[in-house]
Design an enzyme around this catalytic site. Structure first.
Site, PDB file in Angstrom:
ATOM      1  N   HIS A 130      41.133  47.749  42.451  1.00 21.34           N
ATOM      2  CA  HIS A 130      40.972  48.910  41.569  1.00 21.34           C
ATOM      3  C   HIS A 130      40.685  50.213  42.309  1.00 21.34           C
ATOM      4  CE1 HIS A 130      40.688  50.807  37.738  1.00 21.34           C
ATOM      5  NE2 HIS A 130      39.370  50.976  37.727  1.00 21.34           N
ATOM      6  N   HIS A 139      50.567  48.834  44.381  1.00 30.10           N
ATOM      7  CA  HIS A 139      51.054  50.129  43.885  1.00 30.10           C
ATOM      8  C   HIS A 139      52.454  50.489  44.387  1.00 30.10           C
ATOM      9  CE1 HIS A 139      47.992  51.628  41.301  1.00 30.10           C
ATOM     10  NE2 HIS A 139      47.035  51.580  42.197  1.00 30.10           N
ATOM     11  N   HIS A 143      40.280  42.419  38.508  1.00 27.46           N
ATOM     12  CA  HIS A 143      40.843  43.660  39.032  1.00 27.46           C
ATOM     13  C   HIS A 143      39.789  44.748  39.166  1.00 27.46           C
ATOM     14  CE1 HIS A 143      43.493  46.943  39.938  1.00 27.46           C
ATOM     15  NE2 HIS A 143      42.951  47.636  38.959  1.00 27.46           N
ATOM     16  N   ASN A 184      44.826  47.520  35.793  1.00 31.57           N
ATOM     17  CA  ASN A 184      44.843  48.547  34.751  1.00 31.57           C
ATOM     18  C   ASN A 184      46.179  49.280  34.670  1.00 31.57           C
ATOM     19  OD1 ASN A 184      44.005  49.817  37.308  1.00 31.57           O
ATOM     20  ND2 ASN A 184      43.787  51.682  36.099  1.00 31.57           N
ATOM     21  N   HIS A 185      47.007  49.192  35.714  1.00 30.02           N
ATOM     22  CA  HIS A 185      48.332  49.820  35.663  1.00 30.02           C
ATOM     23  C   HIS A 185      49.390  48.904  35.047  1.00 30.02           C
ATOM     24  CE1 HIS A 185      47.898  53.679  37.943  1.00 30.02           C
ATOM     25  NE2 HIS A 185      46.739  53.095  38.228  1.00 30.02           N
TER      26      HIS A 185
END
Length: 333
Positions: free
Chosen positions: A257, A43, A167, A107-108
């Site tokens: 995740h 992130h 993920h 998912n990002h």
């Protein structure tokens, strides 16, 4: 935000070359071999990534790339302030070591998500670009994300154990591992109501979570991630995990995740492990960060780092004592 120092032309060239590498490799990476290091969510936290590399060696000739492969479980961008540093470094490593560095999609890694949760703003401000321009770094990077693999299998020949890396999870539609490999790319993830089986598989792999308690069996709607109750994001119980592992002759699932406070969380009698590799997620949770090392004898060691005070120089970085890492033995299939 400080301007990003790498020239746009160089980033585009990097994207183009790594896209070709992804295209030449399958959607489901098979027969990855230990020893291998596994990273969870990053992130955009470049400093935390560097902490792991500083403390437990980095994927370079002076580090341990000659003896260890690396797999990253997605969510490279958003939330943090240095998504560009994180993703460009990992893509450069992928290009240099295409058969030793493996990057799964999170998912990002989706323009419908990262446009609003940090990466879009970072590209607009640090690259001074219009992210709606089809030739922008933002758009080109998201085009590359659509070629990333969704899963990987680590095979330990010494123990015959097989570990599945994804993920998110398996949800209620992923029944056979081979089905992952049949998903076509480039893959655009459909958010919202879903009627297509393949799209539901993608949502399950990228978005699903285990249930909050092992006492909750079966499937239930993931109300935290699906507040509008469109029934496309699910939580799966330990019985679902156990059945999936037995049907596919898998010993364990390693996923990311989520962001466990203690950096690592075990589920379904240790048959599923969740890790996150960014400490103090969003600057508010004060969670630890974890990277797993999987050895040839199926011994899994979590390496833990703690959140640091804001502004701490990398030279002063410290981590948990070596004795605080604990081995986890993966179960037989």
């Amino acid at each position: 935000m400080r301007p990003f120092q790498i020239k746009k032309e160089q980033i585009i060239e990097l994207i183009n070359e790594v896209t070709q590498v992804f295209q030449a490799q399958p959607m489901l990476l098979k027969n990855l071999k230990p020893p291998i290091k596994v990273f969870g969510n990053i992130h955009g936290d470049y400093n935390d990534l560097m902490r792991f590399f500083d403390i437990w060696k980095a994927p370079q000739e002076t580090g341990d790339i000659c003896s260890n492969d690396y797999i990253f479980l997605g969510n490279y961008v958003d939330r943090g302030t240095q998504s560009l540093e994180v993703i460009c470094l990992l893509l450069a490593l992928k290009l240099k070591y295409p058969r030793q560095i493996f990057l799964l999609r999170g998912n990002h890694e989706d323009r419908n998500v990262n446009r609003y949760l940090g990466f879009g703003q970072e590209c607009a401000q640090r690259l001074n670009e219009n992210i709606d321009d089809p030739n922008s770094i933002f758009q080109k990077m998201n085009d590359l994300f659509e070629w990333m693999p969704l899963g990987a299998i680590i095979v330990d020949k010494m123990t015959q154990n097989r570990i599945l890396c994804v993920h998110g999870g398996i949800g209620n539609s992923v029944l056979k591992i081979e089905d992952i490999d049949k998903i076509q790319r480039p893959l655009k993830v459909q958010l919202g109501a879903i009627t297509d089986t393949v799209q539901q598989m993608c949502m399950d792999i990228l978005w699903s979570d285990p249930t909050a308690s092992e006492e909750v069996l079966g499937m239930e709607v993931n109300s935290q991630r699906d507040p509008q109750r469109q029934n496309n994001i699910m939580c799966f119980g330990p019985d679902i995990v156990d059945k999936f592992l037995k049907q596919n002759q898998i010993s364990m699932i390693v996923r990311s995740h989520q962001n466990p406070v203690d950096a690592i969380e075990k589920f379904s009698a240790n048959q599923m492990i969740t890790i996150s590799s960014c400490a103090n997620y969003c600057g508010t949770t004060n969670n630890n960060a974890c990277q797993l090392t999987i050895q040839k004898n199926s011994l899994i060691t979590p390496n833990i780092t703690y959140p640091l005070p804001s502004g701490t120089p990398r030279q002063q970085i410290s981590t948990s004592p070596e004795g605080e890492t604990s081995p986890l033995r993966s179960a037989p299939p």
